[in-house]
Structure formats: C-alpha cells, structure tokens
Write an enzyme that holds these catalytic residues in place. Structure first.
Site, PDB file in Angstrom:
ATOM      1  N   PHE A 195       0.766  -1.558   0.148  1.00 51.53           N
ATOM      2  CA  PHE A 195      -0.093  -0.185  -0.259  1.00 51.53           C
ATOM      3  C   PHE A 195       0.870   1.298  -0.052  1.00 51.53           C
ATOM      4  O   PHE A 195       1.922   1.283   0.924  1.00 51.53           O
ATOM      5  CB  PHE A 195      -0.614  -0.028   1.421  1.00 51.53           C
ATOM      6  CG  PHE A 195      -1.554   1.037   1.134  1.00 51.53           C
ATOM      7  CD1 PHE A 195      -3.235   0.858   0.212  1.00 51.53           C
ATOM      8  CD2 PHE A 195      -1.860   1.974   2.291  1.00 51.53           C
ATOM      9  CE1 PHE A 195      -4.179   2.031   0.006  1.00 51.53           C
ATOM     10  CE2 PHE A 195      -2.733   3.216   2.136  1.00 51.53           C
ATOM     11  CZ  PHE A 195      -3.451   2.734   1.546  1.00 51.53           C
ATOM     12  N   ASP A 210       1.890  -5.717   7.089  1.00 57.14           N
ATOM     13  CA  ASP A 210       0.711  -5.398   7.546  1.00 57.14           C
ATOM     14  C   ASP A 210      -0.359  -6.132   7.494  1.00 57.14           C
ATOM     15  O   ASP A 210      -0.501  -6.571   6.368  1.00 57.14           O
ATOM     16  CB  ASP A 210       1.076  -3.704   6.589  1.00 57.14           C
ATOM     17  CG  ASP A 210      -0.377  -3.357   6.888  1.00 57.14           C
ATOM     18  OD1 ASP A 210      -1.314  -3.359   7.452  1.00 57.14           O
ATOM     19  OD2 ASP A 210      -0.377  -1.431   6.373  1.00 57.14           O
ATOM     20  N   TYR A 214     -11.518  -1.952  10.714  1.00 53.48           N
ATOM     21  CA  TYR A 214     -11.995  -0.890  10.520  1.00 53.48           C
ATOM     22  C   TYR A 214     -12.400  -1.496   8.826  1.00 53.48           C
ATOM     23  O   TYR A 214     -13.156  -0.861   8.293  1.00 53.48           O
ATOM     24  CB  TYR A 214     -12.294   0.638  10.042  1.00 53.48           C
ATOM     25  CG  TYR A 214     -10.997   1.057   8.938  1.00 53.48           C
ATOM     26  CD1 TYR A 214     -11.236   1.048   7.880  1.00 53.48           C
ATOM     27  CD2 TYR A 214      -9.832   1.868   9.979  1.00 53.48           C
ATOM     28  CE1 TYR A 214      -9.353   1.617   6.991  1.00 53.48           C
ATOM     29  CE2 TYR A 214      -9.002   2.608   9.271  1.00 53.48           C
ATOM     30  CZ  TYR A 214      -8.782   2.054   8.019  1.00 53.48           C
ATOM     31  OH  TYR A 214      -7.725   2.813   7.134  1.00 53.48           O
ATOM     32  N   LYS A 215     -11.473  -2.325   8.676  1.00 51.59           N
ATOM     33  CA  LYS A 215     -12.620  -2.933   7.411  1.00 51.59           C
ATOM     34  C   LYS A 215     -13.495  -4.737   7.765  1.00 51.59           C
ATOM     35  O   LYS A 215     -14.146  -4.492   7.818  1.00 51.59           O
ATOM     36  CB  LYS A 215     -11.018  -3.590   7.234  1.00 51.59           C
ATOM     37  CG  LYS A 215      -9.888  -2.668   6.287  1.00 51.59           C
ATOM     38  CD  LYS A 215      -8.678  -2.642   5.552  1.00 51.59           C
ATOM     39  CE  LYS A 215      -8.606  -0.821   4.694  1.00 51.59           C
ATOM     40  NZ  LYS A 215      -7.255  -1.034   4.521  1.00 51.59           N
ATOM     41  N   ARG A 264     -12.509  -3.008  -7.498  1.00 50.10           N
ATOM     42  CA  ARG A 264     -12.370  -4.281  -5.901  1.00 50.10           C
ATOM     43  C   ARG A 264     -13.481  -4.749  -5.452  1.00 50.10           C
ATOM     44  O   ARG A 264     -13.906  -3.327  -4.876  1.00 50.10           O
ATOM     45  CB  ARG A 264     -10.997  -4.147  -5.086  1.00 50.10           C
ATOM     46  CG  ARG A 264     -10.194  -4.389  -4.459  1.00 50.10           C
ATOM     47  CD  ARG A 264      -9.251  -3.691  -4.068  1.00 50.10           C
ATOM     48  NE  ARG A 264      -9.837  -2.225  -3.349  1.00 50.10           N
ATOM     49  CZ  ARG A 264      -9.205  -1.631  -2.158  1.00 50.10           C
ATOM     50  NH1 ARG A 264      -8.381  -2.031  -2.000  1.00 50.10           N
ATOM     51  NH2 ARG A 264      -9.950  -1.077  -1.183  1.00 50.10           N
TER      52      ARG A 264
HETATM   53  C1  PLP Z   1      -5.978  -0.181   4.019  1.00 49.54           C
HETATM   54  C2  PLP Z   1      -4.244   0.495   4.912  1.00 49.54           C
HETATM   55  C3  PLP Z   1      -3.466   1.509   5.890  1.00 49.54           C
HETATM   56  C4  PLP Z   1      -4.945   1.885   5.952  1.00 49.54           C
HETATM   57  O1  PLP Z   1      -3.514   3.191   7.180  1.00 49.54           O
HETATM   58  P1  PLP Z   1      -4.415   3.793   7.975  1.00 49.54           P
HETATM   59  O2  PLP Z   1      -3.381   4.406   9.101  1.00 49.54           O
HETATM   60  O3  PLP Z   1      -5.181   3.871   8.667  1.00 49.54           O
HETATM   61  O4  PLP Z   1      -5.341   5.304   6.797  1.00 49.54           O
HETATM   62  C5  PLP Z   1      -2.819   1.008   5.798  1.00 49.54           C
HETATM   63  N1  PLP Z   1      -1.652   0.327   4.908  1.00 49.54           N
HETATM   64  C6  PLP Z   1      -2.742  -0.950   4.234  1.00 49.54           C
HETATM   65  C7  PLP Z   1      -2.110  -2.116   3.658  1.00 49.54           C
HETATM   66  C8  PLP Z   1      -4.247  -0.075   4.077  1.00 49.54           C
HETATM   67  O5  PLP Z   1      -4.382  -2.139   3.224  1.00 49.54           O
END
Ligand code: PLP
Length: 425
Positions: A134, A210, A235-236, A385
């Site tokens: 990401f 992650d 939150y996912k 997605r």
């Molecule tokens: C959704 C996601 C994030 C989001 O990070 P925030 O700090 O909560 O905005 C980070 N890394 C990955 C791999 C994600 O999928």
C-alpha cells in the site's frame, strides 16, 4: 429522470446461489449487522466494514452513561486499559498470546513506530518491501529508512503476485527489516506468512507484516510462525467503524528490545507522576503515544464480537467459497464484455477481495453504485475491487451484483457516468 435497471429478472444460476446461501453455516451472522437499505449490495467491506448491530447501543452507553454521567471517573472505571483489553481480545484472531497486541493510533502511525524501533534494534537501516504494498506503507518505510541513513528497496512484481524470489535476492546482510502487506490491497495476493518470515530470519532480518486486508478473514499464527511485528486496520473486515484505531503486535521476547520512537506520556512507566523525563514502561504499553479515542475503541469492541463468535477458520472457509464463486461468475458472465481477473486464481494465495480490470472501470463503478445499487470500490487506473465479507455477504448478492454489472454494460448505462469526479474512490 434517473436511470433504472427496471425489474430484474432472475438470471441463470440464481437457484444455485440460493442453494449455496441455504447451506452456508455462517448465514445467521448477517443478523449481527445493520442493513439500513436492504436493496444495497455492499461489496466494500474491505475498505469500511458494515455497522455491527451492537455498535449504536454501545456507543450510546459510552456517551450518555460513561462520558455524560461518569465524567472523568470513567477513565479509572473502564477506559484506561480498554486498548489493552481489546488487544487481548483480538489476539486469538491472529494467533497471538495475551500481552502481545494493543489497539493504538492508525496503521500508518503504528507502522512508523515499529519499523523505526526495528531499525534501531538491528543497528542497520535497509528495508525491503515490494511494489504491491500500500502506498502509505511505502511512504512510511521510505521515511523511516532515510531517517536512519538507509534506504527502502522495493522489489518489483508482475503486478499481481508477490515477488517471492526477488525478495529472497534482496535480503542481504545489510537488511534490517522485511515489511510487506500480508494480503495486498489491489490484487488480493496473499503471502505465505510462515515461509516468508523464516526466509527473512535466515537472512538476519526482522519481519513486519501489515495485515490490514487479511485480519479477520485469513487465519494467521503470529506465535507459531515466530512473526516479529505486525500492524493492521480494525475498520475493514473487523468492522470497527470509520477511522477506528489500528492494532499493533510485538512478539513477546522482542518487546523489551524495542523502543517507541515517539515518546509520549501513555508509554511512561509512571504517567501520572508527570516526570519531566521519559522512562518507557515494560510490555506493550510502551508502544502507546497519547490519549486513546475511546468512542472508537467502543465500536472496535462491537466489531470484534461477531468475528470471534464465528471464528476465523470458518470465516476463511466461506471467504474462499465466495471468491471462487465470484471468479467463476466473472469467467462465465463478464469476461466477454471486457473484464479480466487481476488477482490470483489459486485460492491459497488469495485474500477475501477480487479485483477485476476493465478499460471503463471508473464510469462502470459509478454506474454500478448509482444505478445498480452495488457498492465496490475503484482503484486507479482501471480496477474494480470487490470485497467479500463472509459475515454478511451472500452468494445471491454476488450473483445479482455480477448480473447487474453485465446489464449496465449491455445497455451502455456507464456512458452517462464518464465525467463524474469523486473525492473518495
Ligand atoms: C487500509 C490500509 C492502511 C490504512 O492506513 P491508515 O493509517 O489507517 O490510513 C494501511 N496499510 C494498508 C496495507 C492498508 O490496506
């Protein structure tokens, strides 16, 4: 006149979808969530999970009783350790033990804290990752490596599958840390966490996963696989609510060897002595910074309950069935109108979302949401997605979503949506 799909005749295969739903052992878990508009097919649970039925009541109690009536005494009575208690509640979902997980800050901030702590402990500053990670992770890892005088090495992939052999080549004696997304945000490729962790250890590197796109849907064994560090969103698939704080895992025997680069009072050994100098406390509390967003922790608690109730193994079983079914329908119903699968075909290397590419992905996404009442998300430049959340996504929803998408293309409805601009995609 708004465009409408009109009456939606049952398409071939609908009975099969219904039969799969009837045989689904997790179907009753749908009741743990609120469906404000039952017509909407929500396939974006990997970006923001649905509202758990228990959340509004829990939030109401926290606001009216604990904040309103309890005022500051609620810190003593229930709030001060809440993030540690929730960390322990989350731990079995990732195969971790008590005292190894806390909820704290955002995923990006936690990644910064742990990557930075890892480099200091290792006394070297090269970080290895891949180009499927990401972007926020890439920014954070790059900044952490540079701050220590090192660099981030980004291994190239084929755009879909994790470049395992490229990673092996990149891990050398200078490498302090290997950091990857367990399930990648775009293609949904999922790494063999156990194997890659061992590979990093053999090269003398620590590993930081992650798990934002895998926690709650892909089983993992942090302790058995000797994972060093991990972070991830709540939150996912954990349905913690918009902006709910992330989790952070540190293997027990490493905790005392790592120091949080952000020295905040919540990590002090005696926070209320209000010493002018920082002295970190023991255990996971040392990875805190400052005051927790308590109202968001309350919704994290409501989100964790249905996942714990169903169990990650059962959730994974349904997740595989859902993604297999979605891919089967893509092949039969969407391939001839320009869609290609942009993720792995092998279920063992796939998370719980499926990405499709199409040259008109953006107007199709808008039309599917506005006219088709199906919510996927769009990832630039050309992918749609579909996050399939096993606790509340049904096979009939997938069947209907795929056929609505086909109908939109056949009737060229997406042509009306070419010029639309949106802040959040
Ligand atoms: C959704 C996601 C994030 C989001 O990070 P925030 O700090 O909560 O905005 C980070 N890394 C990955 C791999 C994600 O999928």
């Amino acid at each position: 006149m708004p465009i409408e799909l009109g009456p939606f005749p049952a398409k071939p295969g609908y009975d099969t979808a219904r039969a799969l739903d009837r045989a689904d052992p997790l179907r009753s878990h749908r009741d743990s969530f609120i469906f404000e508009d039952p017509e909407i097919i929500y396939l974006d649970g990997n970006s923001l999970g649905r509202l758990p039925s228990a959340a509004p009541e829990a939030l109401n109690t926290a606001v009216r009783d604990h904040w309103g009536r309890g005022l500051i005494s609620s810190w003593n009575e229930r709030w001060w350790d809440l993030q540690l208690e929730l960390g322990d509640a989350l731990a079995p979902i990732i195969g971790a033990g008590p005292g190894e997980v806390i909820i704290s800050d955002s995923t990006s901030v936690n990644l910064h804290k742990l990557a930075s702590a890892a480099l200091t402990r290792q006394g070297k500053a090269k970080i290895v990752t891949d180009d499927l990670n990401f972007p926020s992770d890439l920014y954070v890892l790059d900044s952490v490596a540079r701050a220590s005088g090192g660099s981030l090495h980004i291994v190239e992939s084929d755009g879909t599958h994790g470049p395992t052999s490229g990673l092996a080549d990149a891990l050398d004696g200078d490498t302090a840390l290997l950091s990857l997304s367990h399930t990648t945000f775009n293609s949904g490729f999922t790494y063999d966490m156990d194997g890659i962790t061992s590979m990093a250890h053999e090269a003398g590197a620590l590993v930081l996963w992650d798990c934002s796109h895998s926690v709650g849907v892909v089983p993992m064994q942090m302790d058995d696989w000797e994972v060093d560090l991990a972070v991830g969103c709540t939150y996912k698939y954990l349905n913690g609510g918009p902006g709910s704080p992330a989790f952070l895992f540190v293997r027990e025997r490493l905790q005392s060897e790592l120091t949080n680069p952000i020295h905040g009072w919540w990590a002090h050994e005696d926070p209320f002595a209000l010493h002018p100098t920082f002295q970190p406390t023991d255990g996971m509390r040392r990875f805190h910074v400052g005051t927790m967003p308590i109202l968001s922790l309350v919704t994290v608690e409501a989100g964790l309950a249905p996942v714990l109730e169903a169990g990650v193994e059962a959730i994974r079983e349904k997740s595989v069935a859902l993604t297999e079914y979605f891919i089967e329908l893509t092949d039969s119903t969407l391939a001839d109108v320009g869609f290609s699968l942009a993720g792995p075909r092998d279920a063992d290397t796939r998370g719980s979302h499926v990405s499709l590419t199409h040259v008109d992905a953006w107007p199709l996404t808008r039309a599917l949401i506005e006219v088709g009442k199906v919510v996927p998300d769009f990832r630039a430049p050309d992918s749609m997605r579909f996050g399939l959340a096993p606790l509340y996504t049904s096979f009939t929803e997938i069947h209907t979503a795929v056929h609505r998408l086909r109908q939109i293309i056949e009737r060229q409805i997406h042509e009306e949506f070419r010029g639309i601009v949106s802040k959040v995609t």
